[in-house]
Design a protein around this motif. Structure first.
Motif, PDB file in Angstrom:
ATOM      1  N   GLY A   1      -1.052 -10.500   2.679  1.00  0.00           N
ATOM      2  CA  GLY A   1      -1.880 -10.640   1.494  1.00  0.00           C
ATOM      3  C   GLY A   1      -2.700 -11.910   1.426  1.00  0.00           C
ATOM      4  O   GLY A   1      -3.237 -12.243   0.386  1.00  0.00           O
ATOM      5  N   LEU A   2      -2.837 -12.590   2.542  1.00  0.00           N
ATOM      6  CA  LEU A   2      -3.620 -13.822   2.543  1.00  0.00           C
ATOM      7  C   LEU A   2      -5.080 -13.456   2.772  1.00  0.00           C
ATOM      8  O   LEU A   2      -5.469 -13.091   3.871  1.00  0.00           O
ATOM      9  N   ALA A   3      -5.867 -13.583   1.744  1.00  0.00           N
ATOM     10  CA  ALA A   3      -7.263 -13.174   1.827  1.00  0.00           C
ATOM     11  C   ALA A   3      -7.988 -13.983   2.878  1.00  0.00           C
ATOM     12  O   ALA A   3      -7.754 -15.171   3.059  1.00  0.00           O
ATOM     13  N   GLY A   4      -8.896 -13.336   3.555  1.00  0.00           N
ATOM     14  CA  GLY A   4      -9.709 -14.021   4.540  1.00  0.00           C
ATOM     15  C   GLY A   4      -9.096 -14.059   5.920  1.00  0.00           C
ATOM     16  O   GLY A   4      -9.701 -14.535   6.856  1.00  0.00           O
ATOM     17  N   ARG A   5      -7.907 -13.554   6.054  1.00  0.00           N
ATOM     18  CA  ARG A   5      -7.269 -13.533   7.367  1.00  0.00           C
ATOM     19  C   ARG A   5      -7.124 -12.102   7.832  1.00  0.00           C
ATOM     20  O   ARG A   5      -7.058 -11.168   7.055  1.00  0.00           O
ATOM     21  N   GLN A   6      -7.077 -11.985   9.141  1.00  0.00           N
ATOM     22  CA  GLN A   6      -6.845 -10.656   9.690  1.00  0.00           C
ATOM     23  C   GLN A   6      -5.515 -10.134   9.175  1.00  0.00           C
ATOM     24  O   GLN A   6      -4.502 -10.815   9.254  1.00  0.00           O
ATOM     25  N   GLU A   7      -5.554  -8.946   8.646  1.00  0.00           N
ATOM     26  CA  GLU A   7      -4.386  -8.402   8.007  1.00  0.00           C
ATOM     27  C   GLU A   7      -3.867  -7.174   8.728  1.00  0.00           C
ATOM     28  O   GLU A   7      -4.567  -6.177   8.835  1.00  0.00           O
ATOM     29  N   THR A   8      -2.661  -7.224   9.216  1.00  0.00           N
ATOM     30  CA  THR A   8      -2.024  -6.064   9.791  1.00  0.00           C
ATOM     31  C   THR A   8      -1.066  -5.487   8.774  1.00  0.00           C
ATOM     32  O   THR A   8      -0.286  -6.223   8.166  1.00  0.00           O
ATOM     33  N   GLN A   9      -1.147  -4.207   8.587  1.00  0.00           N
ATOM     34  CA  GLN A   9      -0.232  -3.526   7.673  1.00  0.00           C
ATOM     35  C   GLN A   9       0.962  -3.007   8.460  1.00  0.00           C
ATOM     36  O   GLN A   9       0.799  -2.335   9.483  1.00  0.00           O
ATOM     37  N   TYR A  10       2.146  -3.301   7.945  1.00  0.00           N
ATOM     38  CA  TYR A  10       3.394  -2.871   8.571  1.00  0.00           C
ATOM     39  C   TYR A  10       3.993  -1.759   7.725  1.00  0.00           C
ATOM     40  O   TYR A  10       4.152  -1.907   6.506  1.00  0.00           O
ATOM     41  N   PHE A  11       4.321  -0.672   8.366  1.00  0.00           N
ATOM     42  CA  PHE A  11       4.717   0.539   7.659  1.00  0.00           C
ATOM     43  C   PHE A  11       6.220   0.722   7.608  1.00  0.00           C
ATOM     44  O   PHE A  11       6.955   0.325   8.521  1.00  0.00           O
TER      45      PHE A  11
ATOM     46  N   TYR B   1       0.849  -1.195   0.000  1.00  0.00           N
ATOM     47  CA  TYR B   1       0.000   0.000   0.000  1.00  0.00           C
ATOM     48  C   TYR B   1       0.883   1.244   0.000  1.00  0.00           C
ATOM     49  O   TYR B   1       1.936   1.261   0.641  1.00  0.00           O
TER      50      TYR B   1
END
Lengths: 119, 116
Positions: free
Chosen positions: B97-107, B33
């Protein structure tokens, strides 16, 4: 579209005290995630805590905890025993799950609260 | 392991010039992102990559902004004919990027762009 509101632009507190940062959001979705990120002067955004909307139990991470009120669309962050290293900008963020990119939606951020811990 | 890295850390350019900002995500992360943080503002979403494709580029403010990702890894954000209002911190984030799982974005630490 989702919106996230942080109504406290700045806050300050003595070290070792407890402080609560407010966040409200607006969404028509039922399932989503909420996050608090911390941004110190180094600019690095650091995840503090996250909450799944389908979980009633409030998330906790050591000195950090949230008060998640789904009906009120409120997601406040409580920092206990505050430390000088907690001085930073704090951002509340929302991520929905409705889009085709399930689980990979963009984050919508509030405008942040600048927290200063006073020695 | 290594986190998200961005280069340059700071960039000063003259109005009208083109700039390229680079993001190196966490190894193995397929989602990437770009966000923009203007002075006193929150973070504004620009574009999202899954692998090398961009399913969501709805946040790009004008056609002067473009981004690409090659090899499912490094991404470049290009701003053509820069304007003073482009001055901001540009942040990159990645997630597994694993769809359907809780996704944390690391900056990453961001690139501070100043257009004179």
């Amino acid at each position: 579209a989702q919106t996230v509101t942080q109504s406290q632009p700045e806050m300050s507190v003595q070290d070792a005290e407890t402080v609560t940062l407010s966040c409200t959001y607006d969404t028509s979705e039922n399932n989503y995630y909420l996050f608090w990120y911390k941004q110190p002067p180094s600019r690095q955004m650091i995840l503090v805590i996250r909450q799944e909307a389908y979980k009633q139990q409030n998330a906790t991470e050591n000195r950090f905890s949230v008060n998640f009120q789904k009906a009120a669309k409120s997601f406040s962050l409580k920092i206990s025993d505050s430390q000088l290293g907690d001085t930073a900008m704090y951002f509340c963020a929302f991520k929905g799950l409705r889009g085709s990119n399930f689980g990979n939606e963009k984050l919508t951020f509030g405008t942040g609260t600048r927290l200063t811990i006073i020695p | 392991g290594a986190g998200v890295s961005q280069s340059p850390s700071n960039k000063v350019t003259e109005k009208g010039k083109d700039v390229e900002l680079r993001c190196d995500p966490i190894s193995g992360h397929t989602a990437l992102y770009w966000y923009r943080q203007s002075l006193g503002q929150g973070l504004e979403f620009l574009i999202y990559f899954q692998g090398n494709s961009a399913p969501d580029k709805s946040g790009l403010p004008s056609d002067r902004f473009s981004a690409e990702r090659t090899g499912g890894s490094v991404s470049t954000l290009t701003i053509q004919r820069t304007q003073q209002e482009d001055s901001a911190v540009y942040l990159c984030a990645s997630s597994s990027g694993l769809a359907g799982r809780q996704e944390t974005q690391y900056f990453g630490p961001g690139t501070r762009l100043l257009v004179l």
